[in-house]
Design a protein around this motif. Structure first.
Motif, PDB file in Angstrom:
ATOM      1  N   ARG A  51      71.777  16.718 178.295  1.00 51.72           N
ATOM      2  CA  ARG A  51      72.323  17.539 177.218  1.00 51.72           C
ATOM      3  C   ARG A  51      71.846  17.052 175.853  1.00 51.72           C
ATOM      4  O   ARG A  51      72.514  17.239 174.850  1.00 51.72           O
ATOM      5  CB  ARG A  51      73.844  17.521 177.290  1.00 51.72           C
ATOM      6  CG  ARG A  51      74.352  18.165 178.579  1.00 51.72           C
ATOM      7  CD  ARG A  51      75.836  18.227 178.663  1.00 51.72           C
ATOM      8  NE  ARG A  51      76.364  19.034 177.575  1.00 51.72           N
ATOM      9  CZ  ARG A  51      77.627  19.053 177.230  1.00 51.72           C
ATOM     10  NH1 ARG A  51      78.491  18.317 177.883  1.00 51.72           N
ATOM     11  NH2 ARG A  51      78.041  19.808 176.246  1.00 51.72           N
ATOM     12  N   GLY A  52      70.682  16.429 175.829  1.00 42.23           N
ATOM     13  CA  GLY A  52      70.185  15.852 174.589  1.00 42.23           C
ATOM     14  C   GLY A  52      69.298  16.795 173.809  1.00 42.23           C
ATOM     15  O   GLY A  52      68.871  17.830 174.285  1.00 42.23           O
ATOM     16  N   ALA A  53      69.013  16.376 172.609  1.00 40.14           N
ATOM     17  CA  ALA A  53      68.071  17.079 171.741  1.00 40.14           C
ATOM     18  C   ALA A  53      66.895  16.142 171.504  1.00 40.14           C
ATOM     19  O   ALA A  53      67.073  14.935 171.375  1.00 40.14           O
ATOM     20  CB  ALA A  53      68.730  17.444 170.418  1.00 40.14           C
ATOM     21  N   THR A  54      65.703  16.726 171.486  1.00 41.84           N
ATOM     22  CA  THR A  54      64.502  15.940 171.249  1.00 41.84           C
ATOM     23  C   THR A  54      63.641  16.647 170.221  1.00 41.84           C
ATOM     24  O   THR A  54      63.450  17.863 170.286  1.00 41.84           O
ATOM     25  CB  THR A  54      63.696  15.758 172.547  1.00 41.84           C
ATOM     26  OG1 THR A  54      64.521  15.114 173.517  1.00 41.84           O
ATOM     27  CG2 THR A  54      62.459  14.916 172.318  1.00 41.84           C
ATOM     28  N   LEU A  55      63.127  15.870 169.305  1.00 39.70           N
ATOM     29  CA  LEU A  55      62.176  16.354 168.311  1.00 39.70           C
ATOM     30  C   LEU A  55      60.792  15.909 168.766  1.00 39.70           C
ATOM     31  O   LEU A  55      60.608  14.742 169.130  1.00 39.70           O
ATOM     32  CB  LEU A  55      62.517  15.750 166.945  1.00 39.70           C
ATOM     33  CG  LEU A  55      61.669  16.166 165.760  1.00 39.70           C
ATOM     34  CD1 LEU A  55      61.748  17.670 165.513  1.00 39.70           C
ATOM     35  CD2 LEU A  55      62.128  15.394 164.516  1.00 39.70           C
ATOM     36  N   VAL A  56      59.827  16.828 168.784  1.00 41.13           N
ATOM     37  CA  VAL A  56      58.478  16.536 169.251  1.00 41.13           C
ATOM     38  C   VAL A  56      57.460  16.997 168.213  1.00 41.13           C
ATOM     39  O   VAL A  56      57.629  18.033 167.576  1.00 41.13           O
ATOM     40  CB  VAL A  56      58.196  17.253 170.594  1.00 41.13           C
ATOM     41  CG1 VAL A  56      56.733  17.158 170.990  1.00 41.13           C
ATOM     42  CG2 VAL A  56      59.055  16.679 171.696  1.00 41.13           C
ATOM     43  N   MET A  57      56.397  16.200 168.079  1.00 40.71           N
ATOM     44  CA  MET A  57      55.274  16.561 167.222  1.00 40.71           C
ATOM     45  C   MET A  57      53.987  16.084 167.872  1.00 40.71           C
ATOM     46  O   MET A  57      53.947  14.953 168.350  1.00 40.71           O
ATOM     47  CB  MET A  57      55.410  15.904 165.857  1.00 40.71           C
ATOM     48  CG  MET A  57      54.254  16.265 164.919  1.00 40.71           C
ATOM     49  SD  MET A  57      54.275  15.349 163.395  1.00 40.71           S
ATOM     50  CE  MET A  57      53.723  13.743 163.946  1.00 40.71           C
ATOM     51  N   PRO A  58      52.960  16.907 167.915  1.00 48.22           N
ATOM     52  CA  PRO A  58      52.917  18.325 167.570  1.00 48.22           C
ATOM     53  C   PRO A  58      53.487  19.165 168.712  1.00 48.22           C
ATOM     54  O   PRO A  58      53.885  18.647 169.749  1.00 48.22           O
ATOM     55  CB  PRO A  58      51.415  18.590 167.386  1.00 48.22           C
ATOM     56  CG  PRO A  58      50.750  17.645 168.327  1.00 48.22           C
ATOM     57  CD  PRO A  58      51.638  16.408 168.324  1.00 48.22           C
ATOM     58  N   SER A  59      53.495  20.456 168.497  1.00 51.36           N
ATOM     59  CA  SER A  59      54.060  21.351 169.512  1.00 51.36           C
ATOM     60  C   SER A  59      53.038  21.573 170.628  1.00 51.36           C
ATOM     61  O   SER A  59      52.231  22.477 170.566  1.00 51.36           O
ATOM     62  CB  SER A  59      54.485  22.681 168.882  1.00 51.36           C
ATOM     63  OG  SER A  59      53.415  23.274 168.201  1.00 51.36           O
TER      64      SER A  59
END
Length: 148
Positions: A51-59
């Motif tokens: 149930r986590g959130a993840t920020l990723v770069m690049p898409s």
């Protein structure tokens, strides 16, 4: 981290997903050369329960797919935007402190600690659920609903 990565050997066809949030993507690319595709992910603790959130770069679809299995994933291509969005993780402490304060207030008003903790956790989860899939106007509308 650079010592550990530097000791590894990479091939051009490999894809690398770094979880070292403080290391710029360009530096990761340099360290893992000749690996072809690299991304940086910042998964938050609740990925452990799906149930986590993840920020990723690049898409990159392959990087996003990994984290979408563990909750939600937001991908950006601009490093300045990525860094600004990373700042939001600092709100976790405030979020938990607010819950603790609410629980302690209930307990100080004769609510048993088991029920106080359960209710605070449930109500904050409910409030967060309302905005979990927020669009550009979601938060504004939620504030309007609650604010006379």
């Amino acid at each position: 981290a650079e010592e550990v990565i530097g000791a590894l050997k990479f091939r051009p066809e490999q894809q690398v997903l770094s979880l070292i949030a403080t290391c710029p993507l360009q530096r990761i690319r340099e360290l893992v050369a000749p690996a072809g595709r690299c991304a940086v992910g910042v998964p938050l603790p609740a990925v452990a329960i799906g149930r986590g959130a993840t920020l990723v770069m690049p898409s990159l679809p392959w990087a996003q797919a990994i984290f979408e299995l563990l909750g939600s994933c937001v991908a950006v291509d601009d490093e300045a935007v990525f860094k600004r969005m990373q700042c939001m993780t600092a709100l976790m402490g405030d979020f938990y402190k607010r819950q603790l304060t609410a629980q302690q207030w209930l307990e100080s008003h004769d609510v048993p600690n088991v029920q106080a903790a359960a209710w605070v956790g449930a109500i904050f989860s409910t409030m967060a659920a309302d905005s979990a899939k927020a669009g550009p106007d979601t938060l504004h509308k939620l504030v309007e609903e609650q604010t006379p």
